[in-house]
Design a protein around this motif. Structure first.
Motif: not given
Lengths: 251, 438
Positions: A101, A117-120, A122-123, A126
């Motif tokens: 974030s 798009d939190d998942a995107k 985070e990816a 990473r």
């Protein structure tokens, strides 16, 4: 000075706060693939000058040129539009949010429906942190739970991810241990090699001599002088900082 | 691929409960609040059963009423969460509620019937629209003074507390406006203001579908980005508990039947003969409760899934960083207070419809209950932390305490002492919890 157009030209920049000229007619330029260090006492005007370039302050007078073209920078958003990224001394992280974030703050990736798009994110976080700091594991915790070096990694990742062309680093190693300082130094070399222009602010003269191509010294809001690091000794720099005079110019 | 982060720890070193929490990823705060609520409910019921000889708390009738009474405060608490997260406060919500209620009362009783004719089907729609708009405008005006005038929120809304209460009096010269439009009054609950048995089962089915959908969607997202997955048994557990809660609530609201007198009148009006054992008509979910649910869902989506919500948290966590990230925090403040005002207007709809009248004292002291609900629900006054579901649970805790004390016959003075003490205690426990979890 080379014939090539500088990446950034600051010309005759001034700003006053309540009658005090914090930056007084300062000019400075930066080329691609170059690291320029800014030195000076606390209150010399280094951070203020740099905040004008990053859009946090609005200059009273003077001109900013990027790739030779005059530009207006009135907000952090304008600065970002010119690919200027800043790593602040305070890191400017929202402590209650996680790494992803923070990295995307103000520029969130969204799904086709307009939701974040939190998942995107985070990816992506990473991926970039795996490159910058392979030991980074705390992706789902607020950044307040991170160490100084990890927080710094997030702040740097934010600048690197968005393809900065001009990077401003305000005391990037002030809060770091030896190992982490080395990491930041290596990163600066890597970014420089890939063609970024970097403004570096620090109090550590020794470190500046190692990392920078040129150093500029400010005192009382004015520019004392800018020298190539090969041409000066650490003592010359110190006397510029303390006395506010350029020994080479005087000689 | 499952649980790569957790596999390093030897499972035997943790208790079953710790492993259960890790697998289901449930928030311990949430469990704590539900536990506290259960304790309050059971405590009042047992006290009533033992001392008064009748446990009145855990009855469909009381719980149904509790749900309706929670609605008004709960709706506003959803907005107060945003205000408090961004390190502000709004003391004016009770007065805005009163002002909006009076404006809606005047519009639907004194103004619209003159143009549209009494009982026109558009009256309630226009009245509600007026109330919501007035609320949002008043809120936006407060936000403007706070963000652009740099006046502290405490002062602006303290002023608002007095101004709008006085304005409510002036609009109707202190008169109580009653009765309101019959369709409008259904928005406040009561036998005709509930969706009935069939409607409630539809709501329940939608609720279960949403629970299952969220679990499946969440799992698919994790697979897509190769994040650690919850064990299947934990997903199944969440699905069963989630759907179970929805079904239980639906059964509960459907087992509270219309009072006999109302059934009698209804039967006469419809020409139905009441059968031997009596006619049982279920209330089902009350409309104000459905309004609260809709507000909670929309606000949760806003806070968790939109940029706006992300910026609310960012401003609360570090206003300077938010500003440097290019967030227009002044405009955000105006919007947040506008939302708060809008929700106060919506609460005014529920509160005045429930009373079937608009009085200028409506919502007095509500601001304190709303703030207390948000804070008991885990919203930190230091900013940056808070959830919508927490605020609603907080509102339920407050309302349960009050209702419970009325049922067991405590007088008003003791009620105030208890509610005030609980507020302080809840915040103290929260501070302890946060300190230990670091």
């Amino acid at each position: 000075m080379t014939a090539q157009t500088p990446l950034v030209e600051l010309r005759d920049i001034s700003i006053s706060f309540g009658g005090i000229r914090a930056v007084d007619g300062v000019s400075l330029d930066l080329h691609a693939g170059e690291v320029v260090g800014l030195l000076g006492h606390n209150g010399a005007g280094k951070s203020t000058l740099i905040k004008i370039l990053s859009g946090a302050y609005k200059k009273d007078s003077g001109e900013i040129r990027i790739n030779g073209k005059p530009v207006e920078i009135n907000s952090p958003r304008d600065a970002r539009d010119h690919n200027i990224e800043t790593i602040y001394q305070t890191l400017a992280l929202a402590d209650n949010l996680d790494a992803a974030s923070n990295l995307f703050l103000g520029r969130e990736l969204t799904t086709p429906f307009g939701f974040v798009d939190d998942a995107k994110m985070e990816a992506e976080t990473r991926k970039i942190l795996a490159r910058l700091n392979p030991n980074f594991k705390k992706f789902n915790e607020p950044v307040s739970a991170l160490s100084g070096g990890q927080r710094q990694s997030v702040a740097i990742a934010r600048a690197v991810y968005f393809n900065a062309k001009i990077l401003i680093m305000d005391e990037p190693t002030a809060a770091l241990g030896v190992h982490e300082t080395k990491m930041v130094a290596d990163l600066i070399q890597e970014l420089k090699a890939s063609g970024l222009g970097i403004f570096l602010i620090s109090h550590d003269t020794r470190e500046m001599m190692d990392l920078c191509d040129r150093v500029s010294v400010m005192k009382n809001g004015q520019m004392v002088g800018t020298e190539r690091v090969e041409d000066v000794t650490e003592d010359d720099i110190l006397s510029m900082i303390i006395l506010g005079k350029n020994p080479k110019a005087a000689a | 691929m499952t649980d790569t982060t957790n596999s390093t720890k030897p499972a035997s070193s943790d208790g079953i409960f710790a492993r259960f929490l890790r697998a289901t990823e449930l928030d311990t705060r949430l469990l704590g609040m539900i536990g506290a609520l259960a304790l309050i409910w059971i405590g009042f019921h047992m006290y009533g059963a033992l001392v008064n000889g009748f446990g009145a708390f855990l009855t469909p009738r009381n719980l149904w009423n509790l749900s309706v009474q929670t609605s008004s405060i709960g709706i506003m608490a959803c907005g107060m969460v945003l205000v408090i997260i961004t390190r502000n406060i709004d003391l004016s919500v009770g007065s805005i509620l009163g002002f909006c209620a009076i404006v809606m009362g005047v519009v639907q009783v004194n103004i619209l019937p003159a143009y549209l004719g009494l009982g026109h089907p558009l009256i309630w729609v226009l009245a509600v629209a007026c109330g919501l708009m007035v609320g949002a405008l008043v809120g936006a005006f407060h936000g403007f003074l706070i963000a652009y005038g740099k006046i502290p929120a405490f002062i602006v809304t303290l002023g608002g507390l007095l101004v709008w209460r006085g304005a409510a009096f002036l609009v109707a010269r202190g008169e109580t406006i009653s009765p309101v439009d019959p369709t409008f009054s259904k928005l406040g609950g009561g036998p005709s203001g509930a969706v009935g048995a069939t409607g409630s089962w539809i709501v329940g089915a939608l609720g279960c579908a949403a629970v299952l959908g969220l679990i499946v969607f969440g799992r698919r997202q994790r697979v897509k980005f190769a994040f650690p997955l919850r064990p299947v048994w934990a997903e199944a557990f969440l699905a069963i508990v989630g759907c179970g809660a929805v079904i239980a609530a639906t059964v509960l609201v459907n087992s509270y039947f219309w009072p006999r007198g109302i059934v009698q009148r209804y039967a006469e009006a419809e020409g139905i003969t009441i059968p031997e054992g009596g006619l049982f008509i279920s209330h089902g979910y009350a409309i104000p409760v459905l309004i609260l649910l809709a507000v909670a869902i929309v606000m949760t989506i806003v806070m968790k899934m939109t940029r706006f919500g992300r910026y609310v948290y960012a401003i609360g966590g570090n206003p300077e960083a938010a500003e440097l990230a290019g967030i227009n925090s002044r405009m955000m403040t105006v919007k947040i207070f506008a939302i708060m005002g809008f929700l106060a207007g919506l609460s005014a709809v529920v509160a005045s419809a429930r009373l079937n009248s608009a009085t200028n004292s409506l919502g007095t002291l509500d601001e304190l209950y709303v703030i207390a609900a948000a804070v008991i629900g885990g919203t930190s006054l230091a900013g940056g932390v808070g959830t919508i579901y927490g605020a609603i649970l907080g509102a339920m805790v407050m309302q349960s305490l009050q209702t419970g004390m009325v049922l067991i016959g405590f007088d008003a003075a003791i009620q105030q002492v208890v509610v005030g003490s609980v507020l302080v205690l809840a915040v103290y426990l929260d501070i302890l919890y946060r300190r230990n979890s670091k």
